[in-house]
Design a protein around this motif. Sequence first.
Motif, PDB file in Angstrom:
ATOM      1  N   ARG A 421     -84.523 -62.327 114.303  1.00 66.17           N
ATOM      2  CA  ARG A 421     -83.606 -61.311 114.811  1.00 66.17           C
ATOM      3  C   ARG A 421     -83.487 -61.505 116.327  1.00 66.17           C
ATOM      4  NH1 ARG A 421     -83.834 -60.872 110.083  1.00 66.17           N
ATOM      5  NH2 ARG A 421     -83.852 -59.000 108.777  1.00 66.17           N
ATOM      6  N   LEU A 422     -82.500 -60.836 116.932  1.00 58.67           N
ATOM      7  CA  LEU A 422     -82.328 -60.878 118.381  1.00 58.67           C
ATOM      8  C   LEU A 422     -82.501 -59.480 118.955  1.00 58.67           C
ATOM      9  CD1 LEU A 422     -79.254 -63.267 118.805  1.00 58.67           C
ATOM     10  CD2 LEU A 422     -81.666 -63.803 119.156  1.00 58.67           C
ATOM     11  N   MET A 423     -83.282 -59.357 120.015  1.00 62.48           N
ATOM     12  CA  MET A 423     -83.459 -58.093 120.731  1.00 62.48           C
ATOM     13  C   MET A 423     -82.926 -58.233 122.148  1.00 62.48           C
ATOM     14  SD  MET A 423     -87.236 -56.640 119.670  1.00 62.48           S
ATOM     15  CE  MET A 423     -87.207 -55.463 121.035  1.00 62.48           C
ATOM     16  N   ARG A 424     -82.385 -57.140 122.671  1.00 56.10           N
ATOM     17  CA  ARG A 424     -81.887 -57.158 124.041  1.00 56.10           C
ATOM     18  C   ARG A 424     -83.046 -57.054 125.037  1.00 56.10           C
ATOM     19  NH1 ARG A 424     -77.457 -52.557 124.268  1.00 56.10           N
ATOM     20  NH2 ARG A 424     -79.000 -51.523 122.942  1.00 56.10           N
ATOM     21  N   ARG A 425     -82.909 -57.783 126.141  1.00 54.19           N
ATOM     22  CA  ARG A 425     -83.933 -57.789 127.182  1.00 54.19           C
ATOM     23  C   ARG A 425     -83.583 -56.745 128.249  1.00 54.19           C
ATOM     24  NH1 ARG A 425     -87.336 -61.921 128.249  1.00 54.19           N
ATOM     25  NH2 ARG A 425     -85.995 -63.383 127.103  1.00 54.19           N
ATOM     26  N   LEU A 426     -84.569 -55.986 128.682  1.00 49.51           N
ATOM     27  CA  LEU A 426     -84.354 -54.992 129.722  1.00 49.51           C
ATOM     28  C   LEU A 426     -83.857 -55.635 131.013  1.00 49.51           C
ATOM     29  CD1 LEU A 426     -87.383 -52.561 129.357  1.00 49.51           C
ATOM     30  CD2 LEU A 426     -84.987 -51.896 129.384  1.00 49.51           C
ATOM     31  N   CYS A 427     -82.937 -54.961 131.664  1.00 49.92           N
ATOM     32  CA  CYS A 427     -82.457 -55.433 132.965  1.00 49.92           C
ATOM     33  C   CYS A 427     -83.591 -55.292 133.985  1.00 49.92           C
ATOM     34  CB  CYS A 427     -81.246 -54.607 133.405  1.00 49.92           C
ATOM     35  SG  CYS A 427     -80.668 -54.991 135.073  1.00 49.92           S
ATOM     36  N   PRO A 428     -84.001 -56.373 134.620  1.00 45.86           N
ATOM     37  CA  PRO A 428     -85.132 -56.279 135.557  1.00 45.86           C
ATOM     38  C   PRO A 428     -84.814 -55.466 136.801  1.00 45.86           C
ATOM     39  CG  PRO A 428     -84.121 -58.463 135.638  1.00 45.86           C
ATOM     40  CD  PRO A 428     -83.476 -57.743 134.508  1.00 45.86           C
ATOM     41  N   THR A 429     -83.528 -55.262 137.089  1.00 41.32           N
ATOM     42  CA  THR A 429     -83.146 -54.546 138.308  1.00 41.32           C
ATOM     43  C   THR A 429     -83.338 -53.045 138.184  1.00 41.32           C
ATOM     44  OG1 THR A 429     -81.511 -56.273 138.760  1.00 41.32           O
ATOM     45  CG2 THR A 429     -81.278 -54.209 139.966  1.00 41.32           C
ATOM     46  N   CYS A 430     -83.039 -52.486 136.991  1.00 39.12           N
ATOM     47  CA  CYS A 430     -82.989 -51.027 136.884  1.00 39.12           C
ATOM     48  C   CYS A 430     -83.957 -50.425 135.865  1.00 39.12           C
ATOM     49  CB  CYS A 430     -81.563 -50.584 136.536  1.00 39.12           C
ATOM     50  SG  CYS A 430     -80.959 -51.199 134.932  1.00 39.12           S
ATOM     51  N   LYS A 431     -84.795 -51.206 135.201  1.00 38.10           N
ATOM     52  CA  LYS A 431     -85.668 -50.623 134.182  1.00 38.10           C
ATOM     53  C   LYS A 431     -86.678 -49.674 134.818  1.00 38.10           C
ATOM     54  CE  LYS A 431     -89.273 -54.200 133.875  1.00 38.10           C
ATOM     55  NZ  LYS A 431     -89.952 -55.148 132.968  1.00 38.10           N
ATOM     56  N   GLU A 432     -87.007 -48.615 134.091  1.00 41.89           N
ATOM     57  CA  GLU A 432     -87.931 -47.604 134.584  1.00 41.89           C
ATOM     58  C   GLU A 432     -89.035 -47.356 133.572  1.00 41.89           C
ATOM     59  OE1 GLU A 432     -85.825 -44.037 135.375  1.00 41.89           O
ATOM     60  OE2 GLU A 432     -84.871 -44.778 137.212  1.00 41.89           O
ATOM     61  N   VAL A 433     -90.169 -46.874 134.059  1.00 38.67           N
ATOM     62  CA  VAL A 433     -91.269 -46.519 133.173  1.00 38.67           C
ATOM     63  C   VAL A 433     -90.862 -45.310 132.344  1.00 38.67           C
ATOM     64  CG1 VAL A 433     -93.641 -45.709 133.046  1.00 38.67           C
ATOM     65  CG2 VAL A 433     -93.014 -47.455 134.715  1.00 38.67           C
ATOM     66  N   TRP A 434     -91.139 -45.380 131.044  1.00 36.72           N
ATOM     67  CA  TRP A 434     -90.806 -44.297 130.111  1.00 36.72           C
ATOM     68  C   TRP A 434     -91.977 -43.327 130.070  1.00 36.72           C
ATOM     69  CZ3 TRP A 434     -90.957 -44.381 124.120  1.00 36.72           C
ATOM     70  CH2 TRP A 434     -90.235 -43.305 123.611  1.00 36.72           C
ATOM     71  N   VAL A 435     -91.732 -42.091 130.489  1.00 33.44           N
ATOM     72  CA  VAL A 435     -92.820 -41.119 130.598  1.00 33.44           C
ATOM     73  C   VAL A 435     -92.819 -40.128 129.444  1.00 33.44           C
ATOM     74  CG1 VAL A 435     -92.905 -41.301 133.103  1.00 33.44           C
ATOM     75  CG2 VAL A 435     -91.371 -39.633 132.057  1.00 33.44           C
ATOM     76  N   GLU A 436     -91.839 -40.216 128.531  1.00 31.10           N
ATOM     77  CA  GLU A 436     -91.791 -39.268 127.422  1.00 31.10           C
ATOM     78  C   GLU A 436     -92.813 -39.649 126.350  1.00 31.10           C
ATOM     79  OE1 GLU A 436     -87.843 -38.832 125.951  1.00 31.10           O
ATOM     80  OE2 GLU A 436     -86.948 -38.927 127.948  1.00 31.10           O
ATOM     81  N   THR A 437     -93.083 -38.699 125.453  1.00 37.40           N
ATOM     82  CA  THR A 437     -94.028 -38.925 124.362  1.00 37.40           C
ATOM     83  C   THR A 437     -93.370 -39.774 123.279  1.00 37.40           C
ATOM     84  OG1 THR A 437     -95.013 -36.773 124.798  1.00 37.40           O
ATOM     85  CG2 THR A 437     -95.536 -37.815 122.679  1.00 37.40           C
ATOM     86  N   ILE A 438     -94.090 -40.773 122.803  1.00 39.76           N
ATOM     87  CA  ILE A 438     -93.526 -41.629 121.758  1.00 39.76           C
ATOM     88  C   ILE A 438     -93.575 -40.906 120.417  1.00 39.76           C
ATOM     89  CG2 ILE A 438     -94.233 -43.721 122.972  1.00 39.76           C
ATOM     90  CD1 ILE A 438     -96.477 -44.045 120.965  1.00 39.76           C
ATOM     91  N   PRO A 439     -92.686 -41.265 119.478  1.00 44.06           N
ATOM     92  CA  PRO A 439     -92.709 -40.613 118.156  1.00 44.06           C
ATOM     93  C   PRO A 439     -94.050 -40.793 117.459  1.00 44.06           C
ATOM     94  CG  PRO A 439     -90.699 -41.901 118.453  1.00 44.06           C
ATOM     95  CD  PRO A 439     -91.587 -42.231 119.611  1.00 44.06           C
ATOM     96  N   ALA A 440     -94.401 -39.828 116.635  1.00 42.73           N
ATOM     97  CA  ALA A 440     -95.701 -39.845 115.959  1.00 42.73           C
ATOM     98  C   ALA A 440     -95.861 -41.069 115.067  1.00 42.73           C
ATOM     99  CB  ALA A 440     -95.880 -38.563 115.142  1.00 42.73           C
ATOM    100  N   LYS A 441     -94.751 -41.536 114.476  1.00 45.15           N
ATOM    101  CA  LYS A 441     -94.851 -42.675 113.568  1.00 45.15           C
ATOM    102  C   LYS A 441     -95.233 -43.966 114.285  1.00 45.15           C
ATOM    103  CE  LYS A 441     -89.871 -43.675 113.785  1.00 45.15           C
ATOM    104  NZ  LYS A 441     -88.623 -43.782 112.989  1.00 45.15           N
TER     105      LYS A 441
END
Length: 718
Positions: A421-441
């Motif tokens: 499969r192909l996944m998109r790569r995060l833009c290195p210029t604007c990516k930010e740390v995700w501070v929200e809670t991840i889903p329980a699953k």
Amino acid sequence: MEGAKDTLWETVVSQGKATDEQLLGGLATRFRLKLADITQSDRQARELVPEQVAKKYHIIPLRITDSYLEIATANPFDLDCEKMLAFATGREVRIQLASPKKIQDKIDEFYRPESVIGQLLEGMESDAEVTQLKEKELEEIAVSAEEASQRPVVRLVDLILSEGILSRASDIHVEPEEGGVAVRYRIDGVLRQVMKIPRAAGLPLISRMKIISSLDISDRRRPQDGRARVAVNGVPVDLRVSTLPATLGEKVVLRILDSSRTVLSLDSLGFNPNEGAAIKALLDNRDGVILVTGPTGSGKTTTLYSALRHVQSEGVNIVTVEDPVEYRIQGIVQVQVNEKAGLTFAAALRSILRQDPDVVLVGEIRDQETAQIAIQASLTGHLVLSTLHTNDAPNAVTRLVDIGIEPFKIASAFRGVVAQRLMRRLCPTCKEVWVETIPAKLHRWVPPDTPLYRAVGCPECAMTGYRGRFSIIEVLTVTPEVERRIGAGETADRIAEAAHAGGMTSLWESGLSHVLRGESTIDELLRVVDVPQEDTAAPVRAPGKRPSPAPGVAPGVVKERESGPQPKPIAAEFELLEPVELGAPRQAAGAKVLLVDDEDMLRKVMRDLLERDGYHVVEARNGVEALDQIDRYGPDIIVLDLNLPGLDGYGVLSHLRSRPATADIPVVVLTARGDEENEVRVFEHGADDFLSKPFRARALSARLAAVLGRRRGRQKQA
């Protein structure tokens, strides 16, 4: 009224003293005239009223019959216009009202669609230069569609192509829809609409695209496929063009094959280190079949070409047969399929094998004939690379069996399968740390305190948050155990178990490792692959804690610890009423047990339980498969569920007891009904014992040991 540069109507509206609607309403009421619907204009009426007449008198012909002509005008008092039209057409002229601005817009649209394109091009200039490159083998085609060759249409097509190529689009979609024609770019695997043009300009636009790809512009009722070469700023780009007749007009899709942007090497595809090493190990084989599987647009062709680059050398003869040839590679003989001329995959493959190849690439295995020739080629000393449409690697085996290939041939020929499969790569210029809670699953997959990132969006990535893509894969290497299970015709699940034991990681685990390294997001991973179901092979852990990954292994890849396997959670309706005791005595070691149940979860739990006690276990999902397994393996005892699809447990019991060869095989029945009537019926059909669901773990082993013990006692007495 029409002779002045600005009419009285236009002057009143421009000064803000009245609106078009107010003037139309007043005139219609005062002179009892109808308001015109100028979106409805008959082509026959427009053909009868020339463009020069419409522009001179500022009218739109609406419809025509044998007795009258209806027109739309802003000046119902123009007697010269009425007399001229009546004389020229020989019909009564009926007048309806419309505003001057709408009439002028419709004159341009109805009579001069290229002027509409010209308005679109205002402010849309591009510095990129697009030139068409003629294929050497193609003759020049005479174009009869004059409107498709006019300068505004050519400029618009060049603009669409250049902007698509420069914005890294892999496909350009031109789709007729209600009210216009939409142009969309697929960038990093996601479609994005970039413009919408009026329907009047759509036909010349689509015709121009068909002209540059050498398609028949007069045939709009059949799908067509073609190709073209253009140069953007001097860089050649190949286009694959496909048309599809739809209810609102022809849809055109242009696949952009920019060889300058595609680096054909395995190291450039973004594999994890262990995945790249596994693929290279497969390519070290000198014979056999290697398949790349996945849906359309998952990068299979790029991976195959990169594999060819890896094995290409001066002493290796490589031949491909493709439909179509997407990338031209120097030093490799590439054959284009032409079914009209009889050059199918199978026919081309037969001829290729007479050309003494070392490596053969088959674009796609679509039918039994192609599959048989490919496997036969691999068994005679050729390395065969090809693609197949399946969801994962283990199911490639079942797909070939469905096509009609014998399992033992597949086992002998296969060297490995790569699902991709192909996944998109995060833009290195604007990516930010995700501070929200991840889903329980996802808790069991993501270690605590692991930094995750989210997509934001900036001009560098066109406000999407992603820039570029990478491959996630699962590599199934055919080990001796995998080969044995394939040859025995076992299910994809059983093949996958052996492959995982041999080191295969799943698509989910491959993508997850990229996410944990900060290369992509959880949202993108969930868009591409599904979260695996709770694996019964996973150890039970304390609530709230996540498993720590072993070195080099993605979180969630669980290995058996030195302490041995642990209890497994299963569905509530098949719950074991007590935990499995790891120190249970190994009774009746070596006996063969056939488990017959259509619930995969329960069957797996029972299998693990019995294998710990020393039994050899064979499985079946339904009654017909159970009878086949009985003939094939000759089990010592059978654990049989009554509620089976097709042939139920009672039918299986009847077959067993009616055949001398199987009449004495002991059967322990599983049933969800523990009432007296059901118990009596079970024994009447010849069962030796029964267990009611849910059952206790030790009860199953105890019942089997008791039944086998009674059987051995009877055999000794005999």
